[in-house]
Design a protein around this motif. Structure first.
Motif, PDB file in Angstrom:
ATOM      1  N   TYR A  24       0.813  -1.224   0.000  1.00  0.00           N
ATOM      2  CA  TYR A  24       0.000   0.000   0.000  1.00  0.00           C
ATOM      3  C   TYR A  24       0.844   1.271   0.000  1.00  0.00           C
ATOM      4  O   TYR A  24       0.299   2.365   0.044  1.00  0.00           O
ATOM      5  N   VAL A  59       2.835   0.902   8.238  1.00  0.00           N
ATOM      6  CA  VAL A  59       2.230   1.650   9.351  1.00  0.00           C
ATOM      7  C   VAL A  59       2.800   1.148  10.676  1.00  0.00           C
ATOM      8  O   VAL A  59       3.525   0.157  10.731  1.00  0.00           O
ATOM      9  N   CYS A  84      -3.246   3.304  12.055  1.00  0.00           N
ATOM     10  CA  CYS A  84      -4.162   2.398  11.349  1.00  0.00           C
ATOM     11  C   CYS A  84      -5.520   2.523  12.031  1.00  0.00           C
ATOM     12  O   CYS A  84      -5.616   2.319  13.245  1.00  0.00           O
ATOM     13  N   SER A  85      -6.561   2.846  11.268  1.00  0.00           N
ATOM     14  CA  SER A  85      -7.883   3.046  11.880  1.00  0.00           C
ATOM     15  C   SER A  85      -8.404   1.744  12.490  1.00  0.00           C
ATOM     16  O   SER A  85      -9.123   1.751  13.484  1.00  0.00           O
ATOM     17  N   LEU A  86      -8.003   0.627  11.897  1.00  0.00           N
ATOM     18  CA  LEU A  86      -8.449  -0.669  12.421  1.00  0.00           C
ATOM     19  C   LEU A  86      -7.786  -0.946  13.784  1.00  0.00           C
ATOM     20  O   LEU A  86      -8.467  -1.333  14.744  1.00  0.00           O
ATOM     21  N   ASN A 112      -3.200  -6.316  12.584  1.00  0.00           N
ATOM     22  CA  ASN A 112      -3.465  -4.867  12.636  1.00  0.00           C
ATOM     23  C   ASN A 112      -3.935  -4.475  14.032  1.00  0.00           C
ATOM     24  O   ASN A 112      -5.080  -4.065  14.248  1.00  0.00           O
ATOM     25  N   CYS A 170     -11.743  -1.127   9.207  1.00  0.00           N
ATOM     26  CA  CYS A 170     -10.789  -0.237   8.536  1.00  0.00           C
ATOM     27  C   CYS A 170     -11.587   0.781   7.722  1.00  0.00           C
ATOM     28  O   CYS A 170     -12.463   0.380   6.938  1.00  0.00           O
ATOM     29  N   HIS A 171     -11.263   2.050   7.880  1.00  0.00           N
ATOM     30  CA  HIS A 171     -12.047   3.095   7.197  1.00  0.00           C
ATOM     31  C   HIS A 171     -11.902   3.037   5.675  1.00  0.00           C
ATOM     32  O   HIS A 171     -12.779   3.478   4.962  1.00  0.00           O
ATOM     33  N   VAL A 172     -10.805   2.479   5.181  1.00  0.00           N
ATOM     34  CA  VAL A 172     -10.609   2.409   3.729  1.00  0.00           C
ATOM     35  C   VAL A 172     -11.492   1.298   3.131  1.00  0.00           C
ATOM     36  O   VAL A 172     -12.241   1.516   2.175  1.00  0.00           O
ATOM     37  N   HIS A 173     -11.425   0.132   3.738  1.00  0.00           N
ATOM     38  CA  HIS A 173     -12.149  -1.015   3.171  1.00  0.00           C
ATOM     39  C   HIS A 173     -13.654  -0.943   3.388  1.00  0.00           C
ATOM     40  O   HIS A 173     -14.414  -1.616   2.689  1.00  0.00           O
ATOM     41  N   GLU A 198     -11.199  -7.385   4.439  1.00  0.00           N
ATOM     42  CA  GLU A 198     -11.615  -6.295   5.345  1.00  0.00           C
ATOM     43  C   GLU A 198     -12.803  -5.521   4.773  1.00  0.00           C
ATOM     44  O   GLU A 198     -13.347  -4.640   5.431  1.00  0.00           O
ATOM     45  N   CYS A 264      -5.080   4.706   1.671  1.00  0.00           N
ATOM     46  CA  CYS A 264      -4.979   4.781   3.136  1.00  0.00           C
ATOM     47  C   CYS A 264      -4.123   6.007   3.474  1.00  0.00           C
ATOM     48  O   CYS A 264      -2.934   6.054   3.145  1.00  0.00           O
ATOM     49  N   TYR A 266      -2.890   6.921   6.130  1.00  0.00           N
ATOM     50  CA  TYR A 266      -1.747   6.604   7.006  1.00  0.00           C
ATOM     51  C   TYR A 266      -0.579   6.052   6.181  1.00  0.00           C
ATOM     52  O   TYR A 266       0.558   6.479   6.334  1.00  0.00           O
ATOM     53  N   MET A 267      -0.902   5.110   5.314  1.00  0.00           N
ATOM     54  CA  MET A 267       0.153   4.515   4.480  1.00  0.00           C
ATOM     55  C   MET A 267       0.842   5.581   3.626  1.00  0.00           C
ATOM     56  O   MET A 267       2.038   5.531   3.389  1.00  0.00           O
TER      57      MET A 267
HETATM   58 FE1  SF4 Z   1      -5.095   0.126   8.615  1.00  0.00          FE
HETATM   59 FE2  SF4 Z   1      -4.731   1.538   6.372  1.00  0.00          FE
HETATM   60 FE3  SF4 Z   1      -4.709  -1.159   6.299  1.00  0.00          FE
HETATM   61 FE4  SF4 Z   1      -6.953   0.171   6.749  1.00  0.00          FE
HETATM   62  S1  SF4 Z   1      -5.724   0.218   4.884  1.00  0.00           S
HETATM   63  S2  SF4 Z   1      -6.240  -1.622   7.849  1.00  0.00           S
HETATM   64  S3  SF4 Z   1      -6.253   1.923   7.968  1.00  0.00           S
HETATM   65  S4  SF4 Z   1      -3.246   0.158   7.358  1.00  0.00           S
END
Ligand code: SF4
Ligand code: 13P
Length: 312
Positions: A24, A59, A84-86, A112, A170-173, A198, A264, A266-267
Protein backbone atom coordinates in the motif's frame (compact mmCIF):
# COMPACT_ATOMS: atom_id res chain seq x y z
CA UNK A 1 20.97 18.62 -7.25
CA UNK A 2 21.15 15.51 -5.04
CA UNK A 3 19.22 12.54 -6.39
CA UNK A 4 17.20 11.46 -3.36
CA UNK A 5 16.92 7.86 -4.55
CA UNK A 6 20.70 7.59 -4.92
CA UNK A 7 21.17 9.24 -1.51
CA UNK A 8 18.81 6.71 0.10
CA UNK A 9 20.70 3.81 -1.50
CA UNK A 10 24.01 5.24 -0.27
CA UNK A 11 22.77 5.71 3.29
CA UNK A 12 21.30 2.23 3.28
CA UNK A 13 24.72 0.79 2.40
CA UNK A 14 26.53 2.89 5.00
CA UNK A 15 24.16 1.83 7.77
CA UNK A 16 23.74 -1.83 6.76
CA UNK A 17 20.01 -1.19 6.64
CA UNK A 18 17.16 -2.85 4.76
CA UNK A 19 14.00 -1.19 3.57
CA UNK A 20 10.78 -3.16 3.81
CA UNK A 21 7.61 -1.84 2.17
CA UNK A 22 3.97 -2.86 2.20
CA UNK A 23 2.03 -3.05 -1.08
CA UNK A 24 0.00 0.00 0.00
CA UNK A 25 3.02 2.29 -0.03
CA UNK A 26 3.54 4.96 -2.68
CA UNK A 27 5.01 3.44 -5.87
CA UNK A 28 8.35 5.21 -5.51
CA UNK A 29 8.82 3.72 -2.03
CA UNK A 30 7.94 0.22 -3.23
CA UNK A 31 10.48 0.67 -6.05
CA UNK A 32 13.35 1.54 -3.72
CA UNK A 33 12.59 -1.12 -1.09
CA UNK A 34 14.65 -4.29 -0.67
CA UNK A 35 11.48 -6.22 -0.08
CA UNK A 36 7.81 -5.52 -0.83
CA UNK A 37 5.08 -7.71 0.61
CA UNK A 38 1.89 -8.14 2.59
CA UNK A 39 1.72 -8.05 6.40
CA UNK A 40 2.67 -11.71 6.81
CA UNK A 41 5.61 -11.54 4.41
CA UNK A 42 6.92 -8.38 6.10
CA UNK A 43 6.87 -10.08 9.51
CA UNK A 44 8.53 -13.21 8.07
CA UNK A 45 11.20 -11.09 6.39
CA UNK A 46 11.86 -9.07 9.54
CA UNK A 47 12.27 -12.30 11.53
CA UNK A 48 14.98 -13.68 9.24
CA UNK A 49 17.06 -10.69 8.12
CA UNK A 50 20.64 -10.23 9.39
CA UNK A 51 20.57 -6.46 8.87
CA UNK A 52 20.94 -4.40 12.03
CA UNK A 53 18.69 -1.57 10.88
CA UNK A 54 15.22 -2.15 9.47
CA UNK A 55 13.20 0.65 7.93
CA UNK A 56 9.55 -0.37 7.92
CA UNK A 57 7.70 1.55 5.23
CA UNK A 58 4.19 0.73 6.26
CA UNK A 59 2.23 1.65 9.35
CA UNK A 60 3.07 1.67 13.05
CA UNK A 61 1.80 -1.83 13.94
CA UNK A 62 4.05 -3.30 11.23
CA UNK A 63 7.06 -1.58 12.79
CA UNK A 64 6.02 -2.80 16.24
CA UNK A 65 5.65 -6.38 15.01
CA UNK A 66 9.17 -6.23 13.54
CA UNK A 67 10.58 -4.75 16.77
CA UNK A 68 8.88 -7.40 18.92
CA UNK A 69 10.39 -10.10 16.69
CA UNK A 70 13.84 -8.45 16.58
CA UNK A 71 14.31 -6.61 19.90
CA UNK A 72 18.06 -6.16 19.31
CA UNK A 73 17.61 -4.45 15.96
CA UNK A 74 16.90 -0.83 15.27
CA UNK A 75 13.46 -0.56 13.67
CA UNK A 76 12.79 2.78 12.02
CA UNK A 77 9.62 4.17 10.48
CA UNK A 78 9.61 7.20 8.17
CA UNK A 79 6.59 8.75 9.90
CA UNK A 80 5.55 7.89 13.45
CA UNK A 81 2.05 9.23 12.72
CA UNK A 82 1.39 6.41 10.23
CA UNK A 83 -1.25 4.63 12.30
CA UNK A 84 -4.16 2.40 11.35
CA UNK A 85 -7.88 3.05 11.88
CA UNK A 86 -8.45 -0.67 12.42
CA UNK A 87 -5.79 -0.90 15.15
CA UNK A 88 -7.26 2.28 16.67
CA UNK A 89 -10.71 0.66 16.79
CA UNK A 90 -9.36 -1.78 19.38
CA UNK A 91 -7.95 -0.01 22.46
CA UNK A 92 -5.82 -2.44 24.50
CA UNK A 93 -7.55 -1.83 27.85
CA UNK A 94 -11.05 -2.36 26.47
CA UNK A 95 -9.93 -5.47 24.57
CA UNK A 96 -8.24 -6.93 27.68
CA UNK A 97 -11.48 -6.34 29.63
CA UNK A 98 -13.50 -8.09 26.89
CA UNK A 99 -11.08 -11.04 26.97
CA UNK A 100 -11.28 -11.14 30.78
CA UNK A 101 -15.08 -11.34 30.58
CA UNK A 102 -14.86 -14.48 28.43
CA UNK A 103 -12.79 -17.08 30.27
CA UNK A 104 -12.13 -20.26 28.33
CA UNK A 105 -11.95 -18.48 24.97
CA UNK A 106 -8.92 -18.64 22.68
CA UNK A 107 -7.99 -15.15 21.51
CA UNK A 108 -7.13 -14.74 17.83
CA UNK A 109 -6.04 -11.24 16.85
CA UNK A 110 -5.44 -9.75 13.46
CA UNK A 111 -1.92 -8.36 13.04
CA UNK A 112 -3.47 -4.87 12.64
CA UNK A 113 -3.35 -4.32 16.41
CA UNK A 114 -1.02 -2.70 18.91
CA UNK A 115 1.61 -4.78 20.71
CA UNK A 116 -0.48 -4.31 23.88
CA UNK A 117 -3.45 -6.07 22.22
CA UNK A 118 -1.15 -8.83 20.97
CA UNK A 119 0.07 -9.24 24.56
CA UNK A 120 -3.41 -10.55 25.55
CA UNK A 121 -3.70 -12.72 22.43
CA UNK A 122 -3.10 -16.46 21.95
CA UNK A 123 -2.31 -16.36 18.26
CA UNK A 124 -1.91 -13.53 15.76
CA UNK A 125 -3.16 -13.88 12.18
CA UNK A 126 -2.94 -11.90 8.96
CA UNK A 127 -5.35 -11.91 6.05
CA UNK A 128 -3.11 -14.52 4.36
CA UNK A 129 -3.32 -17.12 7.10
CA UNK A 130 -6.44 -16.25 9.19
CA UNK A 131 -8.61 -18.96 7.70
CA UNK A 132 -6.04 -21.74 8.04
CA UNK A 133 -5.04 -20.75 11.57
CA UNK A 134 -8.68 -20.65 12.73
CA UNK A 135 -9.24 -24.01 11.04
CA UNK A 136 -6.25 -25.44 12.94
CA UNK A 137 -8.37 -25.27 16.12
CA UNK A 138 -11.00 -27.93 16.88
CA UNK A 139 -14.42 -27.02 15.45
CA UNK A 140 -15.92 -26.47 18.89
CA UNK A 141 -13.07 -24.25 20.17
CA UNK A 142 -14.49 -21.07 21.68
CA UNK A 143 -12.72 -18.21 19.91
CA UNK A 144 -12.62 -14.45 20.29
CA UNK A 145 -11.59 -12.77 17.04
CA UNK A 146 -10.56 -9.14 16.86
CA UNK A 147 -10.55 -6.47 15.80
CA UNK A 148 -11.91 -6.59 12.23
CA UNK A 149 -15.62 -7.53 12.15
CA UNK A 150 -15.62 -7.95 8.36
CA UNK A 151 -12.68 -10.35 8.31
CA UNK A 152 -14.17 -12.13 11.37
CA UNK A 153 -17.58 -12.52 9.70
CA UNK A 154 -15.91 -13.73 6.52
CA UNK A 155 -13.86 -16.36 8.39
CA UNK A 156 -16.99 -17.45 10.27
CA UNK A 157 -18.85 -17.86 6.97
CA UNK A 158 -16.15 -19.90 5.20
CA UNK A 159 -15.25 -22.09 8.17
CA UNK A 160 -18.69 -22.55 9.72
CA UNK A 161 -17.34 -21.22 13.03
CA UNK A 162 -19.13 -18.92 15.39
CA UNK A 163 -16.28 -16.78 16.69
CA UNK A 164 -17.12 -13.93 19.01
CA UNK A 165 -16.17 -10.75 17.15
CA UNK A 166 -14.74 -7.43 18.22
CA UNK A 167 -16.59 -4.61 16.44
CA UNK A 168 -13.72 -2.89 14.61
CA UNK A 169 -13.12 -1.97 10.99
CA UNK A 170 -10.79 -0.24 8.54
CA UNK A 171 -12.05 3.10 7.20
CA UNK A 172 -10.61 2.41 3.73
CA UNK A 173 -12.15 -1.01 3.17
CA UNK A 174 -15.54 0.03 4.58
CA UNK A 175 -15.82 2.82 1.98
CA UNK A 176 -16.17 0.90 -1.26
CA UNK A 177 -19.42 1.51 -3.11
CA UNK A 178 -21.24 -1.71 -4.00
CA UNK A 179 -23.50 0.20 -6.46
CA UNK A 180 -20.50 1.63 -8.32
CA UNK A 181 -18.80 -1.77 -8.45
CA UNK A 182 -21.99 -3.28 -9.94
CA UNK A 183 -22.06 -0.44 -12.52
CA UNK A 184 -18.40 -1.15 -13.35
CA UNK A 185 -19.16 -4.83 -13.80
CA UNK A 186 -21.92 -3.85 -16.26
CA UNK A 187 -19.67 -1.53 -18.24
CA UNK A 188 -16.81 -4.09 -18.20
CA UNK A 189 -18.48 -7.43 -18.90
CA UNK A 190 -16.25 -10.26 -17.78
CA UNK A 191 -14.26 -8.14 -15.30
CA UNK A 192 -13.54 -10.00 -12.07
CA UNK A 193 -13.80 -8.38 -8.64
CA UNK A 194 -10.78 -8.91 -6.37
CA UNK A 195 -11.59 -8.00 -2.76
CA UNK A 196 -9.68 -7.85 0.50
CA UNK A 197 -11.54 -9.56 3.37
CA UNK A 198 -11.61 -6.29 5.35
CA UNK A 199 -14.36 -5.17 2.92
CA UNK A 200 -18.01 -5.37 3.97
CA UNK A 201 -19.78 -8.73 3.71
CA UNK A 202 -22.12 -7.57 0.90
CA UNK A 203 -19.11 -6.67 -1.25
CA UNK A 204 -17.34 -9.94 -0.45
CA UNK A 205 -20.46 -11.80 -1.62
CA UNK A 206 -20.22 -10.27 -5.09
CA UNK A 207 -16.41 -10.67 -5.28
CA UNK A 208 -14.91 -13.33 -7.53
CA UNK A 209 -11.74 -13.65 -5.44
CA UNK A 210 -11.35 -12.77 -1.74
CA UNK A 211 -7.86 -12.65 -0.28
CA UNK A 212 -4.95 -10.76 1.19
CA UNK A 213 -3.06 -8.28 -0.96
CA UNK A 214 -0.51 -11.01 -1.78
CA UNK A 215 -3.27 -13.49 -2.67
CA UNK A 216 -5.06 -11.00 -4.96
CA UNK A 217 -1.78 -10.17 -6.68
CA UNK A 218 -0.94 -13.85 -7.10
CA UNK A 219 -4.34 -14.52 -8.67
CA UNK A 220 -3.94 -11.69 -11.18
CA UNK A 221 -0.41 -12.80 -12.10
CA UNK A 222 -1.71 -16.33 -12.71
CA UNK A 223 -4.67 -15.12 -14.80
CA UNK A 224 -3.44 -12.01 -16.63
CA UNK A 225 -6.04 -12.45 -19.38
CA UNK A 226 -8.83 -11.04 -17.18
CA UNK A 227 -9.79 -7.43 -16.41
CA UNK A 228 -9.97 -6.74 -12.67
CA UNK A 229 -11.89 -4.40 -10.39
CA UNK A 230 -9.69 -4.16 -7.29
CA UNK A 231 -11.40 -3.60 -3.94
CA UNK A 232 -8.50 -2.88 -1.62
CA UNK A 233 -6.14 0.02 -1.03
CA UNK A 234 -5.10 1.27 -4.45
CA UNK A 235 -1.34 1.08 -3.75
CA UNK A 236 -1.47 -2.61 -4.72
CA UNK A 237 -2.14 -1.55 -8.32
CA UNK A 238 1.50 -0.45 -8.59
CA UNK A 239 2.80 -4.02 -8.28
CA UNK A 240 -0.15 -5.39 -10.27
CA UNK A 241 0.71 -3.10 -13.21
CA UNK A 242 4.40 -4.03 -12.94
CA UNK A 243 3.74 -7.76 -12.88
CA UNK A 244 0.88 -7.73 -15.46
CA UNK A 245 1.60 -4.81 -17.81
CA UNK A 246 -1.08 -5.85 -20.33
CA UNK A 247 -3.88 -6.38 -17.82
CA UNK A 248 -6.52 -3.77 -17.03
CA UNK A 249 -6.89 -3.04 -13.30
CA UNK A 250 -9.66 -0.72 -12.17
CA UNK A 251 -9.49 0.57 -8.59
CA UNK A 252 -12.88 0.00 -6.92
CA UNK A 253 -14.45 3.41 -6.29
CA UNK A 254 -15.35 4.59 -2.82
CA UNK A 255 -18.84 5.85 -1.87
CA UNK A 256 -17.79 9.45 -1.98
CA UNK A 257 -16.59 9.86 -5.56
CA UNK A 258 -14.71 13.10 -4.93
CA UNK A 259 -12.30 11.75 -2.32
CA UNK A 260 -9.35 9.40 -2.68
CA UNK A 261 -10.82 7.16 0.02
CA UNK A 262 -9.38 4.02 -1.55
CA UNK A 263 -5.98 5.36 -0.48
CA UNK A 264 -4.98 4.78 3.14
CA UNK A 265 -4.04 8.23 4.42
CA UNK A 266 -1.75 6.60 7.01
CA UNK A 267 0.15 4.51 4.48
CA UNK A 268 0.56 7.57 2.25
CA UNK A 269 2.25 9.58 5.00
CA UNK A 270 5.54 7.93 4.10
CA UNK A 271 7.46 9.76 1.38
CA UNK A 272 10.95 9.45 -0.14
CA UNK A 273 12.00 12.62 1.75
CA UNK A 274 10.90 11.15 5.09
CA UNK A 275 12.57 7.85 4.24
CA UNK A 276 15.82 9.70 3.54
CA UNK A 277 15.59 11.70 6.80
CA UNK A 278 14.79 8.61 8.82
CA UNK A 279 17.82 6.72 7.48
CA UNK A 280 20.07 9.74 7.96
CA UNK A 281 18.95 10.50 11.53
CA UNK A 282 18.14 6.89 12.49
CA UNK A 283 14.85 8.24 13.77
CA UNK A 284 11.92 7.93 14.39
CA UNK A 285 12.64 4.61 16.06
CA UNK A 286 10.00 2.11 17.22
CA UNK A 287 10.20 1.29 20.93
CA UNK A 288 8.06 -1.34 22.63
CA UNK A 289 7.74 -1.72 26.39
CA UNK A 290 9.78 -4.82 27.35
CA UNK A 291 7.01 -6.45 29.40
CA UNK A 292 4.49 -5.99 26.60
CA UNK A 293 7.01 -7.21 24.01
CA UNK A 294 7.74 -10.34 26.09
CA UNK A 295 4.04 -11.24 25.99
CA UNK A 296 3.35 -10.08 22.41
CA UNK A 297 6.18 -12.13 20.90
CA UNK A 298 4.56 -15.49 21.75
CA UNK A 299 1.38 -15.14 19.62
CA UNK A 300 3.38 -13.63 16.75
CA UNK A 301 5.90 -16.49 16.80
CA UNK A 302 3.05 -18.95 17.04
CA UNK A 303 1.61 -17.44 13.85
CA UNK A 304 4.99 -17.73 12.10
CA UNK A 305 5.38 -21.36 13.22
CA UNK A 306 1.90 -22.39 12.01
CA UNK A 307 2.41 -20.49 8.74
CA UNK A 308 5.74 -22.25 8.14
CA UNK A 309 4.11 -25.62 8.85
CA UNK A 310 1.35 -24.80 6.36
CA UNK A 311 3.84 -23.57 3.77
CA UNK A 312 2.44 -20.02 3.81
FE1 SF4 B 1 -5.10 0.13 8.61
FE2 SF4 B 1 -4.73 1.54 6.37
FE3 SF4 B 1 -4.71 -1.16 6.30
FE4 SF4 B 1 -6.95 0.17 6.75
S1 SF4 B 1 -5.72 0.22 4.88
S2 SF4 B 1 -6.24 -1.62 7.85
S3 SF4 B 1 -6.25 1.92 7.97
S4 SF4 B 1 -3.25 0.16 7.36
P1 13P C 1 -2.47 -7.59 4.14
O1 13P C 1 -2.59 -8.71 5.13
O2 13P C 1 -3.07 -7.98 2.83
O3 13P C 1 -1.11 -7.08 4.05
O4 13P C 1 -3.40 -6.39 4.65
C1 13P C 1 -2.89 -5.40 5.49
C2 13P C 1 -3.78 -4.26 5.66
O5 13P C 1 -3.51 -3.30 6.33
C3 13P C 1 -5.06 -4.32 4.99
O6 13P C 1 -5.70 -3.13 5.16
Amino acid sequence: MVDIKEAIKELKKQKNAVILAHYYQRGEIQDIADFVGDSLALAQWAARTDAQVLVMCGVHFMGETAKVLCPDKKVLVPDMAAGCSLADSCPAEAFAKFVGEHPGYTVVSYVNTTAAVKAVTDVVVTSTNARQIVESFPHDEKIIFGPDRNLGNYINSVTGRNMLLWDGCCHVHEQFSIEKIIELKRSHPGALVLAHPECKGALLKLADVVGSTAALLKYAVKHPENCYIVATESGILHEMHKRCPDTEFIPAPPDNGSCACNECSYMRLNTLEKLYDCLKNESPEIKVDVDIAAKAVRPIERMLEISARLGL
